[in-house]
Write a protein that holds these residues in place. Structure first.
Motif, PDB file in Angstrom:
ATOM      1  N   ARG A   1      -7.861  -6.251 -13.533  1.00  0.00           N
ATOM      2  CA  ARG A   1      -6.806  -5.608 -12.733  1.00  0.00           C
ATOM      3  C   ARG A   1      -7.392  -4.861 -11.548  1.00  0.00           C
ATOM      4  O   ARG A   1      -6.897  -4.949 -10.420  1.00  0.00           O
ATOM      5  CB  ARG A   1      -6.017  -4.637 -13.620  1.00  0.00           C
ATOM      6  N   ASP A   2      -8.470  -4.126 -11.808  1.00  0.00           N
ATOM      7  CA  ASP A   2      -9.094  -3.348 -10.728  1.00  0.00           C
ATOM      8  C   ASP A   2      -9.715  -4.241  -9.666  1.00  0.00           C
ATOM      9  O   ASP A   2      -9.625  -3.950  -8.466  1.00  0.00           O
ATOM     10  CB  ASP A   2     -10.151  -2.407 -11.302  1.00  0.00           C
ATOM     11  N   LEU A   3     -10.357  -5.328 -10.077  1.00  0.00           N
ATOM     12  CA  LEU A   3     -10.963  -6.236  -9.099  1.00  0.00           C
ATOM     13  C   LEU A   3      -9.901  -6.917  -8.250  1.00  0.00           C
ATOM     14  O   LEU A   3     -10.075  -7.073  -7.033  1.00  0.00           O
ATOM     15  CB  LEU A   3     -11.823  -7.279  -9.815  1.00  0.00           C
ATOM     16  N   ILE A   4      -8.794  -7.312  -8.852  1.00  0.00           N
ATOM     17  CA  ILE A   4      -7.692  -7.909  -8.090  1.00  0.00           C
ATOM     18  C   ILE A   4      -7.138  -6.892  -7.096  1.00  0.00           C
ATOM     19  O   ILE A   4      -6.859  -7.223  -5.935  1.00  0.00           O
ATOM     20  CB  ILE A   4      -6.595  -8.405  -9.052  1.00  0.00           C
ATOM     21  N   THR A   5      -6.995  -5.657  -7.532  1.00  0.00           N
ATOM     22  CA  THR A   5      -6.521  -4.592  -6.637  1.00  0.00           C
ATOM     23  C   THR A   5      -7.490  -4.376  -5.486  1.00  0.00           C
ATOM     24  O   THR A   5      -7.076  -4.257  -4.323  1.00  0.00           O
ATOM     25  CB  THR A   5      -6.343  -3.284  -7.429  1.00  0.00           C
ATOM     26  N   ASP A   6      -8.786  -4.333  -5.789  1.00  0.00           N
ATOM     27  CA  ASP A   6      -9.794  -4.169  -4.739  1.00  0.00           C
ATOM     28  C   ASP A   6      -9.726  -5.310  -3.731  1.00  0.00           C
ATOM     29  O   ASP A   6      -9.859  -5.100  -2.515  1.00  0.00           O
ATOM     30  CB  ASP A   6     -11.193  -4.095  -5.356  1.00  0.00           C
ATOM     31  N   TRP A   7      -9.547  -6.513  -4.236  1.00  0.00           N
ATOM     32  CA  TRP A   7      -9.436  -7.679  -3.346  1.00  0.00           C
ATOM     33  C   TRP A   7      -8.264  -7.514  -2.381  1.00  0.00           C
ATOM     34  O   TRP A   7      -8.421  -7.726  -1.163  1.00  0.00           O
ATOM     35  CB  TRP A   7      -9.261  -8.946  -4.184  1.00  0.00           C
ATOM     36  N   ILE A   8      -7.122  -7.110  -2.887  1.00  0.00           N
ATOM     37  CA  ILE A   8      -5.946  -6.950  -2.029  1.00  0.00           C
ATOM     38  C   ILE A   8      -6.180  -5.850  -0.999  1.00  0.00           C
ATOM     39  O   ILE A   8      -5.849  -6.011   0.186  1.00  0.00           O
ATOM     40  CB  ILE A   8      -4.706  -6.656  -2.887  1.00  0.00           C
ATOM     41  N   LEU A   9      -6.751  -4.734  -1.417  1.00  0.00           N
ATOM     42  CA  LEU A   9      -7.001  -3.631  -0.488  1.00  0.00           C
ATOM     43  C   LEU A   9      -7.941  -4.050   0.637  1.00  0.00           C
ATOM     44  O   LEU A   9      -7.802  -3.587   1.774  1.00  0.00           O
ATOM     45  CB  LEU A   9      -7.590  -2.439  -1.241  1.00  0.00           C
ATOM     46  N   VAL A  10      -8.899  -4.929   0.334  1.00  0.00           N
ATOM     47  CA  VAL A  10      -9.854  -5.374   1.353  1.00  0.00           C
ATOM     48  C   VAL A  10      -9.255  -6.471   2.228  1.00  0.00           C
ATOM     49  O   VAL A  10      -9.169  -6.335   3.452  1.00  0.00           O
ATOM     50  CB  VAL A  10     -11.163  -5.866   0.701  1.00  0.00           C
ATOM     51  N   GLU A  11      -8.815  -7.563   1.606  1.00  0.00           N
ATOM     52  CA  GLU A  11      -8.440  -8.733   2.416  1.00  0.00           C
ATOM     53  C   GLU A  11      -7.113  -8.557   3.135  1.00  0.00           C
ATOM     54  O   GLU A  11      -6.921  -9.133   4.212  1.00  0.00           O
ATOM     55  CB  GLU A  11      -8.406 -10.004   1.565  1.00  0.00           C
ATOM     56  N   SER A  12      -6.200  -7.782   2.582  1.00  0.00           N
ATOM     57  CA  SER A  12      -4.898  -7.636   3.234  1.00  0.00           C
ATOM     58  C   SER A  12      -5.006  -6.959   4.592  1.00  0.00           C
ATOM     59  O   SER A  12      -4.099  -7.076   5.419  1.00  0.00           O
ATOM     60  CB  SER A  12      -3.944  -6.833   2.338  1.00  0.00           C
ATOM     61  N   GLU A  13      -6.126  -6.250   4.833  1.00  0.00           N
ATOM     62  CA  GLU A  13      -6.317  -5.603   6.132  1.00  0.00           C
ATOM     63  C   GLU A  13      -7.193  -6.430   7.073  1.00  0.00           C
ATOM     64  O   GLU A  13      -7.461  -6.001   8.191  1.00  0.00           O
ATOM     65  CB  GLU A  13      -6.935  -4.215   5.935  1.00  0.00           C
ATOM     66  N   ILE A  14      -7.646  -7.588   6.619  1.00  0.00           N
ATOM     67  CA  ILE A  14      -8.524  -8.427   7.432  1.00  0.00           C
ATOM     68  C   ILE A  14      -7.867  -9.758   7.777  1.00  0.00           C
ATOM     69  O   ILE A  14      -7.823 -10.166   8.929  1.00  0.00           O
ATOM     70  CB  ILE A  14      -9.866  -8.659   6.705  1.00  0.00           C
ATOM     71  N   THR A  15      -7.337 -10.436   6.767  1.00  0.00           N
ATOM     72  CA  THR A  15      -6.709 -11.742   6.953  1.00  0.00           C
ATOM     73  C   THR A  15      -5.296 -11.569   7.482  1.00  0.00           C
ATOM     74  O   THR A  15      -4.608 -10.594   7.147  1.00  0.00           O
ATOM     75  CB  THR A  15      -6.684 -12.500   5.610  1.00  0.00           C
ATOM     76  N   SER A  16      -4.826 -12.502   8.298  1.00  0.00           N
ATOM     77  CA  SER A  16      -3.472 -12.436   8.836  1.00  0.00           C
ATOM     78  C   SER A  16      -2.462 -12.426   7.691  1.00  0.00           C
ATOM     79  O   SER A  16      -2.691 -13.030   6.634  1.00  0.00           O
ATOM     80  CB  SER A  16      -3.193 -13.624   9.752  1.00  0.00           C
ATOM     81  N   GLU A  17      -1.332 -11.750   7.907  1.00  0.00           N
ATOM     82  CA  GLU A  17      -0.352 -11.614   6.827  1.00  0.00           C
ATOM     83  C   GLU A  17       0.199 -12.957   6.382  1.00  0.00           C
ATOM     84  O   GLU A  17       0.454 -13.170   5.196  1.00  0.00           O
ATOM     85  CB  GLU A  17       0.786 -10.675   7.256  1.00  0.00           C
ATOM     86  N   ASP A  18       0.427 -13.867   7.318  1.00  0.00           N
ATOM     87  CA  ASP A  18       0.961 -15.183   6.938  1.00  0.00           C
ATOM     88  C   ASP A  18       0.026 -15.901   5.982  1.00  0.00           C
ATOM     89  O   ASP A  18       0.450 -16.416   4.947  1.00  0.00           O
ATOM     90  CB  ASP A  18       1.193 -16.038   8.193  1.00  0.00           C
ATOM     91  N   GLU A  19      -1.245 -15.939   6.337  1.00  0.00           N
ATOM     92  CA  GLU A  19      -2.219 -16.612   5.489  1.00  0.00           C
ATOM     93  C   GLU A  19      -2.379 -15.887   4.164  1.00  0.00           C
ATOM     94  O   GLU A  19      -2.394 -16.510   3.095  1.00  0.00           O
ATOM     95  CB  GLU A  19      -3.575 -16.720   6.203  1.00  0.00           C
ATOM     96  N   PHE A  20      -2.501 -14.556   4.228  1.00  0.00           N
ATOM     97  CA  PHE A  20      -2.724 -13.795   3.006  1.00  0.00           C
ATOM     98  C   PHE A  20      -1.528 -13.889   2.069  1.00  0.00           C
ATOM     99  O   PHE A  20      -1.695 -13.973   0.847  1.00  0.00           O
ATOM    100  CB  PHE A  20      -3.028 -12.331   3.334  1.00  0.00           C
ATOM    101  N   SER A  21      -0.318 -13.880   2.619  1.00  0.00           N
ATOM    102  CA  SER A  21       0.882 -13.983   1.786  1.00  0.00           C
ATOM    103  C   SER A  21       0.869 -15.276   0.986  1.00  0.00           C
ATOM    104  O   SER A  21       1.154 -15.283  -0.223  1.00  0.00           O
ATOM    105  CB  SER A  21       2.144 -13.914   2.650  1.00  0.00           C
ATOM    106  N   ASN A  22       0.534 -16.372   1.647  1.00  0.00           N
ATOM    107  CA  ASN A  22       0.500 -17.663   0.955  1.00  0.00           C
ATOM    108  C   ASN A  22      -0.528 -17.667  -0.171  1.00  0.00           C
ATOM    109  O   ASN A  22      -0.271 -18.164  -1.273  1.00  0.00           O
ATOM    110  CB  ASN A  22       0.202 -18.785   1.946  1.00  0.00           C
ATOM    111  N   VAL A  23      -1.702 -17.112   0.127  1.00  0.00           N
ATOM    112  CA  VAL A  23      -2.770 -17.056  -0.884  1.00  0.00           C
ATOM    113  C   VAL A  23      -2.328 -16.201  -2.063  1.00  0.00           C
ATOM    114  O   VAL A  23      -2.522 -16.561  -3.235  1.00  0.00           O
ATOM    115  CB  VAL A  23      -4.062 -16.497  -0.259  1.00  0.00           C
TER     116      VAL A  23
END
Length: 481
Positions: free
Chosen positions: A240-262
């Motif tokens: 759970r924590d690693l998934i949360t860390d991933w979202i906190l990192v990538e959601s601010e780097i990858t475009s929202e359209d791409e990240f939403s799909n992933v």
């Protein structure tokens, strides 16, 4: 805060009138900064022994620092042991070599040779120096010097944090592969490397595999089943924590359209963990309660993380997407999809192992979520706020049901800033992105209809507020421009 005033002795060579006046100007500037200065032109009187004066100042314990003004002549005299500088340098060098780690002696470089190297006496060449070779350098480095003298550096080492879970909790060591994959993904994201999809896929696949390996595939022992559910849930928490860390990192780097799909694709796989593995044909749904709570808890952390990174379009996609059912669930179903309500989870087995003696828990899953809420960046109140937003979306989504379990732990002291700030129009627009409803009256109408559809008036067990209208700030939303 009391600040100890420094006392500074200035050692320099009488290279000439101009140089002496420059040293005096520095001394006066330090005095203006409330730094006590000992300088020969102020403190050495006629008849005094200058060598005794030098030795006293260098060895005096009340002198916190010695500024060694280094130019070509000072370096030459010091290295050849000439005149006062030579005697003084012998005193200083002894102090320096006997106390290598102490920072009493600060070289101030005033001159560089033709190769761009600073003129420093041999006994100071290994010391960190400050550049005062020009007016510009002096002004640029003045704060550095005064901070050093006061013992108030610009950069202060932060306090040590908590020991990482993968170090302190031996039972969680199997998650080390997922942690390693996340570290590689994080580095690739921050450095803009090629092949992000592969790094991400490797990480997410290891998370799913770790969780899947914990799914029950044989009939469990019913006598201690609650303990097994709790043990598995605890083992799943690092994921759970690693998934949360991933979202906190990538959601601010990858475009929202791409990240939403992933993210939607991943959440679909995450939800499948609640169902029976396809290879087993005899089972009971209670076998998968640990994963049901894990999926529920992780979904709330996903929502909380997206709120923190202000990914409102992604939140809208999470709440409005239709998620493909796991293959075992698609049998005998008219629809092959379900809404975000499929992430809801609970556990009856946890009642026995988590409830205090003589007390019944209204929501054992929420009790576990509360006990697991040890992240400083997303405290428990953030998770309750995430569930409040999820409930709001359930109110306005006709096909979705949701019961806000964590609100059994809400208190009057808790505030939910995303909803409070939405009193202002500019913040309500952010809520409108999530809901897809721009008009406040339409939103209120939908929420009232959701109250009736979910039969909220019969949720008597909430001690704080069961209609959630006030908690969602519905009356005041979009009331300030």
């Amino acid at each position: 805060m009391e600040i100890k005033e420094p006392k500074v002795f200035i050692s320099y060579s009488w290279s000439g009138q101009i140089h002496q006046e420059q040293v005096k100007r520095w001394a006066d500037r330090l005095l203006a900064d409330n730094i006590d200065i000992v300088l020969d032109i102020y403190d050495l009187n006629e008849g005094d022994d200058k060598y005794a004066f030098m030795e006293q100042m260098v060895t005096d314990k009340t002198v916190t620092h010695v500024l060694v003004i280094c130019d070509k002549k000072y370096s030459e005299k010091a290295d050849s042991r000439k005149a006062g500088v030579g005697t003084e340098s012998q005193i200083i060098s002894q102090e320096v070599y006997e106390k290598v780690k102490q920072s009493k002696f600060i070289p101030i470089v005033c001159e560089f040779d033709e190769d761009g190297q600073p003129y420093l006496p041999t006994f100071l060449k290994s010391r960190i120096w400050i550049n005062f070779s020009s007016t510009e350098a002096e002004n640029e480095n003045w704060e550095q010097l005064t901070r050093l003298l006061y013992g108030k550096p610009l950069h202060v080492k932060p306090k040590k944090g908590k020991t990482p879970f993968y170090i302190s909790k031996e039972q969680n060591l199997p998650t080390s592969e997922s942690f390693a994959k996340f570290s590689s993904l994080q580095q690739a994201l921050l450095q803009g490397k090629m092949g992000i999809k592969k790094y991400r896929r490797d990480f997410l696949d290891t998370c799913i595999k770790y969780a899947d390996d914990l799914r029950t595939r044989e009939r469990p022992n019913t006598e201690n089943f609650g303990e097994k559910v709790l043990d598995d849930a605890n083992k799943l928490k690092p994921i759970r924590d690693l998934i949360t860390d991933w979202i906190l990192v990538e959601s601010e780097i990858t475009s929202e359209d791409e990240f939403s799909n992933v993210l939607i694709e991943f959440l679909e796989k995450l939800k499948e963990l609640k169902a029976r593995p396809p290879e087993i044909s005899s089972w009971n749904d209670s076998w998968f309660e640990a994963h049901s709570v894990f999926v529920y808890e992780t979904f709330l952390y996903v929502v909380a993380a997206l709120l923190k990174t202000e990914c409102y379009h992604t939140l809208h996609e999470v709440f409005t997407s239709h998620y493909l059912l796991a293959s075992p669930q698609r049998i005998h179903r008219d629809s092959k999809f379900e809404s975000f309500g499929g992430f809801y989870g609970y556990s009856d087995a946890l009642q026995k192992v988590l409830a205090p003696e003589g007390r019944r828990l209204y929501a054992p899953a929420a009790e576990l979520v509360k006990r697991h809420a040890d992240r400083e960046d997303l405290p428990f109140v953030s998770i309750i706020q995430a569930e409040l937003l999820t409930l709001l979306m359930a109110f306005i989504s006709e096909e979705t049901r949701w019961y806000p379990q964590t609100f059994h732990y809400s208190t009057y002291e808790y505030e939910y800033p995303f909803f409070v700030r939405a009193t202002q129009h500019k913040y309500f627009k952010k809520l409108a992105v999530v809901t897809g409803i721009q008009d406040i009256e339409e939103l209120r109408k939908k929420v009232r209809e959701g109250h009736e559809r979910l039969n909220v008036n019969n949720w008597y067990e909430f001690r704080f507020e069961r209609d959630f209208w006030g908690t969602m700030n519905m009356e005041k939303l979009d009331s300030l421009k």
